[in-house]
Design a protein around this motif. Structure first.
Motif, short mmCIF file in Angstrom:
data_model
loop_
_atom_site.label_atom_id
_atom_site.label_comp_id
_atom_site.label_asym_id
_atom_site.label_seq_id
_atom_site.Cartn_x
_atom_site.Cartn_y
_atom_site.Cartn_z
N ARG A 144 1.45 -0.17 18.48
CA ARG A 144 2.11 0.69 17.49
C ARG A 144 1.07 1.47 16.70
N TRP A 145 1.48 2.62 16.15
CA TRP A 145 0.66 3.35 15.19
C TRP A 145 0.81 2.64 13.85
N VAL A 146 -0.33 2.28 13.22
CA VAL A 146 -0.34 1.56 11.96
C VAL A 146 -1.23 2.29 10.97
N CYS A 147 -0.76 2.44 9.74
CA CYS A 147 -1.52 3.09 8.69
C CYS A 147 -2.76 2.24 8.35
N ASP A 148 -3.92 2.88 8.29
CA ASP A 148 -5.16 2.17 7.96
C ASP A 148 -5.16 1.65 6.52
N GLU A 149 -4.53 2.38 5.63
CA GLU A 149 -4.56 2.05 4.20
C GLU A 149 -3.60 0.91 3.85
N CYS A 150 -2.33 1.03 4.23
CA CYS A 150 -1.31 0.08 3.76
C CYS A 150 -0.78 -0.85 4.85
N GLN A 151 -1.22 -0.67 6.08
CA GLN A 151 -0.85 -1.54 7.20
C GLN A 151 0.62 -1.47 7.60
N VAL A 152 1.33 -0.40 7.22
CA VAL A 152 2.73 -0.27 7.62
C VAL A 152 2.78 0.29 9.06
N VAL A 153 3.76 -0.17 9.83
CA VAL A 153 3.96 0.35 11.17
C VAL A 153 4.65 1.70 11.04
N LEU A 154 4.03 2.73 11.63
CA LEU A 154 4.55 4.09 11.49
C LEU A 154 5.48 4.50 12.62
N ARG B 73 -0.52 6.29 24.79
CA ARG B 73 -0.88 4.98 25.34
C ARG B 73 -1.93 5.10 26.43
N LYS B 74 -1.73 6.07 27.31
CA LYS B 74 -2.68 6.26 28.41
C LYS B 74 -4.04 6.66 27.89
N GLU B 75 -4.09 7.56 26.91
CA GLU B 75 -5.36 7.98 26.33
C GLU B 75 -6.05 6.82 25.63
N TRP B 76 -5.27 5.98 24.95
CA TRP B 76 -5.83 4.83 24.24
C TRP B 76 -6.40 3.82 25.24
#
Length: 74
Positions: free
Chosen positions: A50-60, A68-71
């Motif tokens: 999942r995409w997760v905010c670096d600051e508050c750790q919420v799932v975006l 996914r493939k690029e990651w």
């Protein structure tokens, strides 16, 4: 202090902490995020990307197939 009282006090502290976290996440601008594996269900050992905010750790959001493939190439 009895076990029942202690447990109730801990549940109240947990509820207060969850409310404070929610407030902070709601106010966050989510400027930077990264793909991370998370546990969508805390009772399960299965993880999801999942995409997760670096600051508050919420799932975006859920990443696209292309993201996914690029990651995975990294």
């Amino acid at each position: 202090m009895g076990t029942r009282t202690k447990i109730q006090r801990l549940f109240n502290q947990k509820q207060q902490a969850e409310k404070e976290i929610k407030k902070l996440q709601d106010c966050c601008s989510h400027k930077e995020s990264h793909l991370r594996f998370i546990y969508p269900n805390p009772l399960s050992q299965l993880t999801s990307l999942r995409w997760v905010c670096d600051e508050c750790q919420v799932v975006l959001r859920i990443p696209t197939e292309k993201e996914r493939k690029e990651w995975l190439k990294k």
